[in-house]
Design an enzyme around this catalytic site. Structure first.
Site, PDB file in Angstrom:
ATOM      1  N   GLU A 289     -49.171  20.162  -0.033  1.00 48.30           N
ATOM      2  CA  GLU A 289     -48.944  21.118   1.054  1.00 48.30           C
ATOM      3  C   GLU A 289     -50.025  22.179   0.961  1.00 48.30           C
ATOM      4  O   GLU A 289     -50.411  22.587  -0.144  1.00 48.30           O
ATOM      5  CB  GLU A 289     -47.560  21.772   0.944  1.00 48.30           C
ATOM      6  CG  GLU A 289     -46.417  20.853   1.292  1.00 48.30           C
ATOM      7  CD  GLU A 289     -45.079  21.591   1.413  1.00 48.30           C
ATOM      8  OE1 GLU A 289     -45.099  22.835   1.526  1.00 48.30           O
ATOM      9  OE2 GLU A 289     -44.033  20.929   1.395  1.00 48.30           O
TER      10      GLU A 289
ATOM     11  N   CYS B 222      -3.808  43.282   4.481  1.00 51.28           N
ATOM     12  CA  CYS B 222      -4.322  44.471   5.156  1.00 51.28           C
ATOM     13  C   CYS B 222      -4.527  44.154   6.636  1.00 51.28           C
ATOM     14  O   CYS B 222      -5.042  43.095   6.986  1.00 51.28           O
ATOM     15  CB  CYS B 222      -5.636  44.925   4.531  1.00 51.28           C
ATOM     16  SG  CYS B 222      -6.332  46.370   5.352  1.00 51.28           S
TER      17      CYS B 222
ATOM     18  N   CYS C 141       0.839  -1.214   0.000  1.00 52.58           N
ATOM     19  CA  CYS C 141       0.000   0.000   0.000  1.00 52.58           C
ATOM     20  C   CYS C 141       0.867   1.255   0.000  1.00 52.58           C
ATOM     21  O   CYS C 141       0.536   2.253  -0.643  1.00 52.58           O
ATOM     22  CB  CYS C 141      -0.932   0.004   1.213  1.00 52.58           C
ATOM     23  SG  CYS C 141      -2.162  -1.322   1.186  1.00 52.58           S
TER      24      CYS C 141
END
Length: 1013
Positions: A987, A305, A162
């Site tokens: 609804e 800034c 791996c």
């Protein structure tokens, strides 16, 4: 505090004194020597602090991938920059103090890679998530956990195969070889040979041949790189030449005067003054920020800034090409030889190749899309969680799925989650019914760990659907086990030793790894106007001073999303209960964690204590304590309208003694207990990420909630208008300051998308009802004649009667529940435990004019249990004008359904808390305006009285029955043959609360599926 523009994990600079000691070897670090730091969360305040190391010791604990990971790298002398680069390229091996030799002659050990035989079978491969067997060879990439950087490098183990397959991903460079792995020398000879074959070094000749293939392009690139390198070297030598001469020939006052003469702000600290002065003398004086007129300052990769766009928010402007003007040396400095000879030559600063180009953040007038206007200056801002639905979740995959392991891993990571191979660590398991039936050893582990299993189409649905995570989990759940899924909060930094005490000063503690982010519970002792903070240790002998009607107690908040801070500051003036002694107690830290500290100052006269209290308050807020009009100042705290639970004890007594003398029927008593359950209210607030320590139940003011609604409206409009990210940032800071949230160690998320804004609107809707419930609880505490339950019942101003389940009306309602359970809501069934007939005081009189309208129906409305004190005492309400319009599919109104389960979903029950409440209301619908998709209704068309959202399924209209002139659509669900609608179910919305007459309240039990068969 943490620098607002610099969130890097490492830092480099020259030691300002010889006092700091190395965190590795504990020896002092000499003044002016190069020192390196790992930035860690302070246990004492809401910010980061450097853990300094000698240069050579640093590389034994850090895994730096690039010079751009180090704050201050470009401010180093050129030779030291080269030294750092060499250390990075060699994997941290420096050959100096603490350096280690590798196994192969002439090769150095790579500090951030290791190899060994597995000491046990407990470790899991980070590549394939499978166990690494004991005595098997395993290879590690050492990395720093960003949540626990003070632990240094931590091994992340891999199977050899791996690791090899991920060589490039793990930055095991071509020139590295297996022989350089730490621990290589102790491997068996045959294992060494095998590892050398699998992890060989790529010879430099091969690289040259590859370059030749590319021909002129590579040669040209190489030439450009060499030119850039030379320019950077010349630039560094120019800047350091100026710095050395400034230190040698100029005093600190001289340098300050030079900055002032060139219209530059004077920073604190000699090194900062020298840095700014050398930059201006080399490249020109910096003009003010074009966004806020603040001072620009160079930091590693750009000019940032340091100003503020408002009193709440710092400016996030950054650029690599700032506007400048020529440097001017005043005549009075001509006596200093260096300054007299200095000739300014205008030139641009050169940046390293790996420094990302800095685009200026758009100003408020920008038309850039809000989704893309986030500048690189604020790239570390946490976006709203809705962007990545699996953020903070670990998923386990079991069995054969539609995606292979690599594709599944990438898919989950793209959604913000992680794949794990351990059942006990997983929040959710992706598998199939077949795997559950097979019940493999892995599935047994999943079952024993109580991890819910969902089908793998859950992942596709969560990516494409806009539904909530919990709803989708319920829809796709296939296991007969598993509790409600909770998202894992990132662990805070590991706990450090503390000498915390209730005396003069205490240090803070960082939460334990598994400690989450919940504040500790405190018993609050209320005396007079406010509760004494128990951390003071004086709750039994002192009280909060109250003078001229003003309570000397303040809780202050400060949120800065750019910094990632979420800070509080508490201040109290305490007076001894008996003697003339006084204390000023203050505590500070990060909301929702134990990070922070406290201090207790003792005084022997009241005036001195008051002066100290007022002085600290003014220092922290910029406002005088006596001032009636508060003004918010940049980087200063804001006072919150809260207290430590006044009336809390009285409320507890009221609820604990309830029921003994009640005249109400037992089911009604149980209902009142349920509605006024304080613990349920607290659970709801925790679910909303509300910090109960800063926002206790007793002080949820309507004014505060309405102000928060207004802020959400503004931010919703800003997102819709594609306003600048600065504006959204500013509004987010204000919102989180006003309503303290517990994010633990996570950065407060930017309110940058509509879904997350809507979550916060729903939070405020519920907080309003909780505020009503708690206000009712606190009222009328003095009556000792009546039972507390009866007192609370009367406060609801609603007549509540138990309906006999064998009655005709009850049978109709039970049939209505049975028939209208939607097919897609198949993760639970409903049992009706009680039916109550309700009659709200004055509601029928309000409804009477609408009784003449045609089309009156008995419809469902579901809500959290914590909302019912508000609903019964004040009726169903329309969202306030301050609330944003987003999230309401058909505008601001009262919503109803004809399918019981559609409304039941809004009860927000769970397997742990399965009992909810649902309403049946008589609704005067009149002429309905029928719609198939979202439409933000502000005014109904002429002649219309309501809106009906048309669904694909609805109760069979042939089975509708009438009760006292009101239609009950209790037919079984059937296909409506309306395919071009965005709604699954109907609804119904009315925009005048007078069109609603609440008739019944049902106590229902949700039977979450416990079996697949």
């Amino acid at each position: 505090m943490a620098d607002s523009q610099d969130d890097k994990l490492y830092k480099a600079e020259y030691a300002k004194s010889g006092r700091a000691s190395c965190k590795k070897c504990k020896d002092n670090i000499a003044k002016d020597s190069l020192r390196m730091a790992i930035m860690v969360q302070s246990p004492m305040f809401d910010g980061k602090v450097p853990h300094w190391h000698h240069f050579s010791c640093f590389w034994l604990r850090a895994a730096v991938q690039s010079p751009s990971d180090i704050s201050g790298f470009t401010d180093l002398r050129w030779d030291d920059q080269e030294k750092v680069k060499t250390a990075i390229e060699s994997g941290g091996a420096t050959g100096g103090k603490g350096g280690q030799k590798g196994a192969a002659k002439g090769e150095k050990t790579l500090n951030d890679f290791a190899v060994e035989y597995a000491k046990s079978n407990r470790s899991t491969c980070k590549g394939c998530d499978q166990k690494i067997e004991k005595d098997q060879i395993r290879v590690s990439k050492k990395t720093v956990d960003p949540e626990k950087p003070q632990l240094g490098l931590i091994d992340r183990w891999y199977h050899t195969g791996c690791f090899v397959s991920r060589r490039e991903e793990l930055i095991f460079k071509p020139e590295y070889s297996a022989a350089q792995l730490k621990g290589f020398a102790v491997l068996r000879d045959e294992d060494k040979e095998e590892l050398k074959k699998r992890l060989p070094a790529v010879k430099s000749e091969g690289k040259r041949k590859a370059d030749e293939v590319d021909g002129g392009v590579s040669k040209k690139q190489k030439k450009e790189d060499e030119k850039l390198e030379q320019n950077l070297k010349d630039q560094s030598q120019l800047i350091w030449g100026i710095k050395d001469k400034l230190k040698k020939f100029c005093s600190i006052n001289d340098m300050k005067e030079l900055l002032i003469a060139n219209s530059q702000e004077v920073p604190s600290g000699e090194s900062n003054i020298v840095d700014r002065l050398s930059d201006c003398m080399a490249f020109g004086s910096l003009k003010p920020c074009e966004t806020c007129k603040g001072q620009l300052v160079f930091k590693s990769d750009a000019y940032y800034c340091t100003g503020d766009i408002s009193a709440w928010t710092k400016c996030v402007f950054k650029t690599q090409t700032p506007d400048r003007k020529d440097w001017v040396t005043p005549k009075e400095f001509s006596e200093i030889p260096f300054l007299k000879k200095f000739k300014f030559k205008r030139q641009d600063r050169v940046f390293p190749k790996d420094a990302p180009p800095a685009a200026a953040t758009p100003s408020s007038g920008s038309t850039t899309s809000a989704a893309t206007s986030v500048s690189s200056a604020s790239k570390n801002l946490t976006e709203a969680p809705a962007d990545k639905p699996l953020t903070g979740m670990k998923l386990l995959a079991v069995g054969k799925l539609s995606k292979n392991k690599d594709d599944l891993k990438k898919f989950v990571e793209d959604l913000g989650g992680k794949i794990t191979g351990t059942a006990s660590k997983a929040a959710l398991c992706i598998s199939s019914k077949k795997e559950i039936e097979k019940m493999s050893k892995k599935m047994e582990e999943v079952r024993d760990a109580g991890v819910r299993v969902v089908a793998d189409d859950f992942l596709t649905d969560i990516k494409e659907s806009g539904k909530a995570l919990q709803e989708l989990i319920s829809l796709h759940a296939i296991s007969p086990w598993g509790a409600e899924v909770k998202v894992e909060a990132p662990a805070a930094a590991a706990a450090t030793k503390s000498t915390g005490a209730h005396s003069s000063k205490s240090t803070g503690k960082v939460k334990e790894e598994e400690g989450g982010s919940k504040s500790k519970k405190m018993k609050l002792t209320v005396k007079g106007g406010a509760a004494v903070d128990p951390d003071s240790g004086l709750e039994n002998c002192a009280h909060v001073l109250e003078q001229n009607g003003k309570i000397y107690s303040a809780t202050l908040g400060l949120v800065d999303i750019v910094r990632g801070t979420n800070s509080y500051y508490k201040l109290q003036l305490l007076e001894d209960d008996v003697q003339k002694r006084y204390w000023v107690f203050r505590s500070w830290g990060r909301v929702g964690t134990t990070i922070g500290g406290n201090k207790l100052d003792k005084f022997y006269d009241k005036n001195s204590a008051m002066d100290n209290f007022c002085g600290v308050y003014e220092e922290k807020t910029g406002n005088a304590w006596a001032s009636s009009n508060f003004t918010k100042y940049p980087n200063k705290f804001y006072p919150l309208e809260i207290d430590y639970g006044q009336d809390e004890e009285a409320v507890k007594k009221l609820t604990q003694s309830a029921g003994a003398k009640s005249q109400l029927e037992k089911p009604v008593q149980d209902l009142i207990r349920m509605i006024f359950d304080v613990e349920s209210m607290k659970k709801a607030m925790v679910e909303f990420e509300i910090d109960l320590q800063k926002m206790p139940l007793g002080k949820l003011s309507k004014r505060q909630i309405q102000s928060a609604y207004s802020l959400l409206s503004e931010v919703q409009q800003a997102v819709a208008d594609s306003s600048s990210e600065s504006l959204i940032l500013d509004l987010s800071n204000r919102f989180y300051t006003l309503i303290p949230h517990d994010f633990g160690m996570k950065k407060p998320p930017l309110l940058s998308n509509v879904d997350y804004i809507q979550q916060k609107v729903q939070m405020l809707d519920n907080l309003l009802d909780i505020e009503v419930a708690y206000s009712l609880l606190r009222g009328g505490v003095e009556n000792n004649e009546k039972d507390p339950i009866d007192i609370n019942y009367e406060k609801l101003k609603t007549k509540i009667e138990v309906v006999d389940k064998s009655s005709h009306e009850a049978q109709l309602i039970l049939q209505y529940v049975k028939n209208t359970h939607a097919a897609t809501h198949n993760t639970y069934t409903l049992d009706v435990e009680e039916i109550f007939k309700i009659e709200r005081e004055g509601e029928y009189q309000r409804y009477r004019p609408f009784k003449e309208l045609p089309n009156r129906q008995l419809l469902w409305h579901g809500s959290r249990t914590t909302n019912y004190a508000g609903i019964l005492s004040q009726g169903l309400r329309i969202a306030p004008p301050e609330a944003p319009v987003t999230g309401y599919m058909f505008g601001k109104g009262v919503y109803f359904a004809d399918m019981v389960s559609k409304s039941a979903n809004y009860c927000h029950t769970s397997q742990a808390d399965p009992v909810g409440l649902i309403l049946l209301g008589e609704v005067a619908l009149g002429n309905m305006h029928e719609l198939k998709k979202a439409s933000h209704i502000t005014k109904l068309p002429k002649g219309k009285h309501s809106v009906k959202g048309l669904g694909r399924s609805a109760p069979d209209p042939r089975a509708t029955v009438s009760l006292n002139g009101v239609d009950i659509p209790l037919g079984k669900g059937m296909n409506t043959n309306i395919d071009d609608t965005s709604l699954l179910y109907n609804e119904y919305i009315v925009y005048d609360v007078s069109q609603v007459n609440l008739k019944y309240l049902l106590k229902i039990r949700f039977n979450y599926q416990t079996s697949l068969w």
